[in-house]
Design a protein around this motif. Structure first.
Motif, PDB file in Angstrom:
ATOM      1  N   LYS A   1       1.923   6.895  -6.610  1.00 23.22           N
ATOM      2  CA  LYS A   1       0.700   8.056  -6.922  1.00 23.22           C
ATOM      3  C   LYS A   1       1.144   9.386  -6.472  1.00 23.22           C
TER       4      LYS A   1
ATOM      5  N   ALA B   1       0.890  -1.229  -0.032  1.00 27.80           N
ATOM      6  CA  ALA B   1       0.049  -0.068  -0.061  1.00 27.80           C
ATOM      7  C   ALA B   1       1.119   1.408  -0.004  1.00 27.80           C
TER       8      ALA B   1
ATOM      9  N   PRO C   1      -6.042   0.972   2.327  1.00 25.51           N
ATOM     10  CA  PRO C   1      -6.526   1.175   1.101  1.00 25.51           C
ATOM     11  C   PRO C   1      -7.681   2.134   0.957  1.00 25.51           C
TER      12      PRO C   1
ATOM     13  N   ASN D   1      -4.928  -5.342  -5.038  1.00 25.88           N
ATOM     14  CA  ASN D   1      -6.509  -5.827  -5.014  1.00 25.88           C
ATOM     15  C   ASN D   1      -6.541  -7.204  -5.085  1.00 25.88           C
TER      16      ASN D   1
ATOM     17  N   ASP E   1     -11.605   0.771  -5.383  1.00 25.96           N
ATOM     18  CA  ASP E   1     -12.356   1.255  -6.517  1.00 25.96           C
ATOM     19  C   ASP E   1     -13.671   1.729  -6.036  1.00 25.96           C
TER      20      ASP E   1
ATOM     21  N   ALA F   1       1.839   3.205 -10.704  1.00 23.28           N
ATOM     22  CA  ALA F   1       0.460   2.926  -9.622  1.00 23.28           C
ATOM     23  C   ALA F   1      -0.638   2.242  -9.848  1.00 23.28           C
ATOM     24  N   ASP F   2      -1.089   2.391 -11.025  1.00 25.71           N
ATOM     25  CA  ASP F   2      -2.136   1.377 -11.411  1.00 25.71           C
ATOM     26  C   ASP F   2      -2.014   0.292 -11.619  1.00 25.71           C
TER      27      ASP F   2
ATOM     28  N   LEU G   1      -6.764   2.914  -3.099  1.00 27.68           N
ATOM     29  CA  LEU G   1      -6.709   1.695  -3.678  1.00 27.68           C
ATOM     30  C   LEU G   1      -7.901   0.955  -3.850  1.00 27.68           C
TER      31      LEU G   1
ATOM     32  N   LYS H   1      -1.955  -1.145  -7.939  1.00 26.16           N
ATOM     33  CA  LYS H   1      -3.269  -1.241  -7.479  1.00 26.16           C
ATOM     34  C   LYS H   1      -4.010  -2.452  -7.812  1.00 26.16           C
TER      35      LYS H   1
ATOM     36  N   PHE I   1       2.437   1.681  -3.477  1.00 19.93           N
ATOM     37  CA  PHE I   1       1.391   2.284  -4.446  1.00 19.93           C
ATOM     38  C   PHE I   1       1.410   4.132  -3.912  1.00 19.93           C
ATOM     39  N   TYR I   2       1.225   4.286  -2.746  1.00 27.63           N
ATOM     40  CA  TYR I   2       0.955   5.584  -2.386  1.00 27.63           C
ATOM     41  C   TYR I   2       2.389   6.404  -2.898  1.00 27.63           C
TER      42      TYR I   2
END
Length: 920
Positions: free
Chosen positions: A651, A644, A703, A681, A710, A673-674, A708, A677, A647-648
């Motif tokens: 982003k 996580a 998340p 998930n 949707d 980042a995509d 993260l 993610k 990802f952050y």
């Protein structure tokens, strides 16, 4: 007569307009007061005081002069910006003629409003240029009393006791004093002192200490950067003979194996580098620099260790050594030595100082000549001893933050043995404070070794709280005494750990652990001006980054730790998160540019550790509340918090790249980042149930906060988070990493009432529980365990919510530097009122709300040259009043429709009083 009055009114009109707005709180390099700089292009800033609503700055003019009288006469011989259009009031970069080193400069500013009206000139401010050409430092030698035998060096340091090192690290370092007499025969115009003593120093001039700093200069990676301090000593230099000198301690450069030590390091013995530049009225200059002509001897400090304490034998003092007329015939010549490899930089951060003192609230007699002092507050600091006794009497002072079952100092969790020793000279009232060590403590056991029987009346002992002297910028109080106590509890954890780095604790480690810098950073920024401190943290990270891109968990890194204690993504990611946060909070884009190479290298490093975009290393949600003793994450998978955070990072770095014009990088990091993610998930989310991983508080919160989840699943995941909290009877379980994101996720999703209820209790581990069990500073563990630190700031995330949630002081999306403020107070059940203020970089933001039944009174102050959106929890739009009038009667207050389930108002700067009916 009528024409005369009309003419008079026309002449006076501009004066009345000018009185309406004024530049105040002038700053240079983001500091107020007389600031020392070592750059040819310092930045200037100011706040604006306005007595009318809606003031907007449309232009500014800044003047800099070499003499105060020239400035007052309007003769800006150094720089006159002329009138510059724009509303910028910070980070205005100097564009004048080349500054001269070791000189004083004076400046002022005036501003124009949108209608073309000019303010008066501000009150003059000043700054000092220090050593602008780093090559100039080569003429000042590093001098020492003794030089460490290369065969005895321990560098880098060794973690823990170092008992396998043989003879290395056993020797006590002599704590030397240095002295240089010089003569002044002309009238002095200015005298500026530039000094660095490693590890730390106290400078003296003609018998007086120079400045009020403690543990100066700040500590760094000395192979990359060495800090020095600048002082204006014009009033201390007299005609005839003068004496300049210093006492130098070991700091983090020499930590021996005697007493407690977190690490053993033997980089070098104490050394000094100094330049005193005197300018005379006739235009000539004299420079006194450290060289072979200086003399040195051992001080009365017989032992000093940043981790072990300090000993002082008053019988070894050299009386009057720092005054003129002293004959240093028995002193020895200094040794010129090689200093560290790092370049010299001015210390831009605020220095450590004694900020508060505490007398003993209770004194217990434990036996003959043995006493226990309770100062009532656990704080970082030293003791001040005042005593009368016989020559040779010995006083041992053992500080501690908690007591054991026998009521004696318990240092097992804070590092022991640690103590102060003082030997009396027996000459009336004696006073002493340690110079080069500090500890975190509430209690002090005093043991006197003497032939005489002592009473506590013979001793006057105080706790002197030392910390980074960054100005206080925030205040909070509310109608619930428990939350006021919690605010104080967290604040003492913060104050005790604001040093030259953001330390984890003021005793056992004193190290710059990085995760707390970003996790509790918002709490700090609401309370203290941390721009300069955090800029130094960024410098420490840049200089501590390894060739492979890793930013270690701790910087400066005096000793490499192992495993997750050196490489945990939640820690090293401060290298990306902190620069972005600073840009958001203060609006300085240069921070992003300075940090960008480091950020890219760190994210690339994480990529080398990822398996299909999943990271699976580190400490995870450190000190979460599980069934075992606290430590590495128990309730949440390490891979979840690590990935996580990864990802952050990606982003944020995409947004950072876009902000500084790196469009190709922005696309690349957005794509990364995509991808992270999708992988995240795929590994942790059960899409059917909306459950992430183990369903822990942290598993849901990270998340949700980081983006993260949707959009179509946010409601389900948010409900799962709330249900999991309710199922655990509203007890908190998230740890160092997760708890901040738990609060963020709940606040963002309308959960402030739940936050309030989770923390408005003392029956389960948490803040109230700590207070109930006697804590006076925030503890390392939720249940305030005695065998871990009882003065930490890493779990102080609730303070951010006190300001952003209860008071509602936030920023609008896309805002940088609190120019577009968001006010969204959470009117939780259980509170009748909240009163908070935050002095942002652009001025004071104040919020006070009070409930009387369903009616709410909301009083606001918005700084000049800014604006705000106010979100009111009401459906009765017709009942909203501003100063008793309906909305729309003042052009500075405009209804902006609905935002979510709240009514939005857009307001200009100024003071407002709103009343409305709270929706049920």
């Amino acid at each position: 007569m009528r024409w005369t009055l009309l003419l008079l009114c026309c002449l006076l009109a501009p004066l009345f307009v000018q009185a309406g707005a004024q530049p105040t709180k002038l700053s240079v390099e983001n500091k107020t007061g007389v600031v020392a700089i070592d750059t040819q292009q310092p930045v200037f800033g100011w706040n604006i005081t306005a007595d009318t609503r809606g003031y907007k700055q449309a232009a500014w003019q800044l003047q800099v002069a070499s003499d105060l009288q020239l400035l007052k006469a309007g003769k800006a011989d150094v720089w006159d910006s002329r009138k510059v259009a724009g509303d910028a009031q910070h980070f205005i970069r100097y564009k004048g003629t080349a500054l001269k080193a070791a000189s004083s400069y004076y400046w002022r500013v005036r501003i124009w409003s949108a209608d073309g009206s000019a303010s008066d000139w501000s009150e003059p401010s000043s700054f000092i240029s220090a050593v602008l050409d780093k090559a100039k430092w080569s003429s000042a030698k590093w001098i020492a009393y003794e030089v460490l035998d290369p065969a005895l060096k321990v560098f880098p340091g060794i973690h823990m006791n170092g008992d396998h090192l043989g003879e290395k690290g056993l020797q006590r370092a002599v704590i030397p004093i240095f002295r240089k007499p010089f003569s002044v025969t002309k009238k002095v115009k200015s005298a500026l002192l530039f000094v660095s003593g490693l590890g730390h120093y106290e400078a003296v001039l003609n018998g007086e200490k120079v400045g009020e700093d403690f543990l100066a200069p700040g500590w760094t990676n000395y192979d990359k950067r060495v800090l020095y301090n600048a002082y204006d000593v014009t009033t201390q230099v007299g005609k005839g003979e003068n004496v300049v000198g210093a006492i130098v301690g070991t700091g983090f450069r020499y930590i021996n194996r005697e007493r407690y030590r977190k690490l053993v390091i033997a980089e070098a013995f104490p050394m000094l580098r100094m330049m005193l530049v005197i300018r005379y009225d006739d235009g000539s200059t004299a420079e006194i620099k450290t060289d072979e002509s200086w003399k040195t001897t051992a001080s009365a400090i017989t032992f000093s260790s940043i981790y072990g304490g300090e000993d002082y034998d008053a019988n070894l003092e050299t009386p009057a050594w720092e005054t003129k007329g002293f004959v240093a015939s028995k002193w020895k010549p200094v040794l010129v030595t090689d200093g560290p490899k790092g370049e010299m930089f001015i210390q831009a951060d605020y220095p450590l100082r004694v900020m508060q003192s505490f007398k003993g609230k209770e004194v217990k007699k434990l036996g003959k000549n043995k006493f226990l002092y309770d100062f009532g507050q656990n704080a970082s600091g030293i003791v001040r001893l005042e005593v009368k006794g016989s020559k040779g009497d010995k006083i041992k002072i053992t500080p501690a933050e908690v007591l054991d079952e026998k009521g004696l100092p318990y240092q097992n969790a804070s590092g022991g043995p640690y103590y102060f020793n003082y030997i009396l000279k027996g000459q009336g009232l004696e006073s002493w404070t340690p110079r080069f060590s500090y500890y975190g403590f509430r209690y002090a056991m005093v043991e006197v070794e003497s032939e005489n029987t002592w009473t506590d009346d013979a001793l006057n002992i105080q706790l002197l709280h030392t910390r980074n002297s960054s100005p206080t910028v925030g205040a909070f109080e509310c109608s619930n005494p428990l939350f006021n106590q919690i605010n104080g509890l967290i604040n003492w954890g913060i104050k005790s750990n604001m040093a030259s780095v953001a330390t984890d604790c003021p005793h056992r480690e004193k190290l710059g652990w990085l995760e707390q810098t970003h996790l509790i950073g918002s709490s700090l920024k609401y309370n203290y001006d941390i721009l300069n401190l955090y800029n130094k943290v960024i410098d420490d990270m840049i200089e501590g980054q390894l060739p492979n891109g890793l930013v270690p968990d701790i910087v400066p890194e005096y000793v490499p730790f192992e495993g997750g204690f050196r490489d945990s993504p939640e820690w090293g990611s401060a290298s990306i998160i902190i620069p972005w946060y600073l840009y958001q909070w203060y609006g300085d884009a240069s921070i992003l540019k300075k940090s960008y190479p480091m950020m890219k290298r760190y994210l690339a490093y994480l990529g080398t550790k990822a398996d299909q975009h999943i990271l699976n290393h580190g400490l995870g949600d450190w000190f979460d509340l599980g069934p075992k003793d606290p430590g590495v994450s128990q309730l949440t998978p390490i891979a979840l918090t690590a990935t996580a955070t990864y990802f952050y990072d990606a982003k944020l770095l995409s947004g950072i790249a876009a902000a500084i014009g790196e469009t190709q990088d922005a696309r690349k990091y957005a794509e990364l980042a995509d991808a992270i993610k999708v992988a995240f998930n795929g590994k942790f989310l059960d899409e059917k149930t909306g459950i992430y991983a183990t369903g822990s508080q942290t598993s849901y919160a990270m998340p949700l906060y980081m983006g993260l989840v949707d959009e179509h699943l946010k409601g389900k995941v948010s409900k799962n988070l709330r249900d999991s909290i309710l199922a655990s009877n509203k007890a908190l379980t998230a740890g160092d990493v997760g708890y901040r994101y738990l609060l963020r996720a709940l606040e963002a999703n309308g959960g402030s009432q739940l936050i309030y209820e989770m923390n408005n209790r003392d029956d389960v581990p948490g803040y109230g529980y700590q207070l109930k069990h006697g804590a006076t500073a925030l503890t390392e563990s939720w249940p305030a365990l005695k065998y871990v630190s009882n003065n930490h700031m890493m779990l102080g995330h609730l303070m951010e919510w006190l300001y952003s949630g209860l008071a509602g002081i936030k920023q609008q999306p896309g805002d940088f530097g609190f120019k577009k403020i968001l006010i969204e107070p959470a009117l939780v059940e259980g509170l009748d009122w909240v009163n908070a203020s935050y002095q942002s970089i652009n001025g004071d933001i104040k919020v006070r709300w009070k409930k009387e039944g369903k009616q709410v009174q909301l009083t606001l102050n918005i700084p000049a040259n800014t604006s705000a959106r106010v979100l009111l929890p009401t459906k009765d739009l017709q009942a909203v009043r501003e100063n008793g009038k309906s909305i729309g009667s003042d052009p500075n207050v405009k209804a902006a429709g609905k935002q979510g389930d709240k009514f939005a108002l857009d307001i200009s700067s100024g003071t407002y009083s709103l009343t409305f009916n709270e929706q049920s």
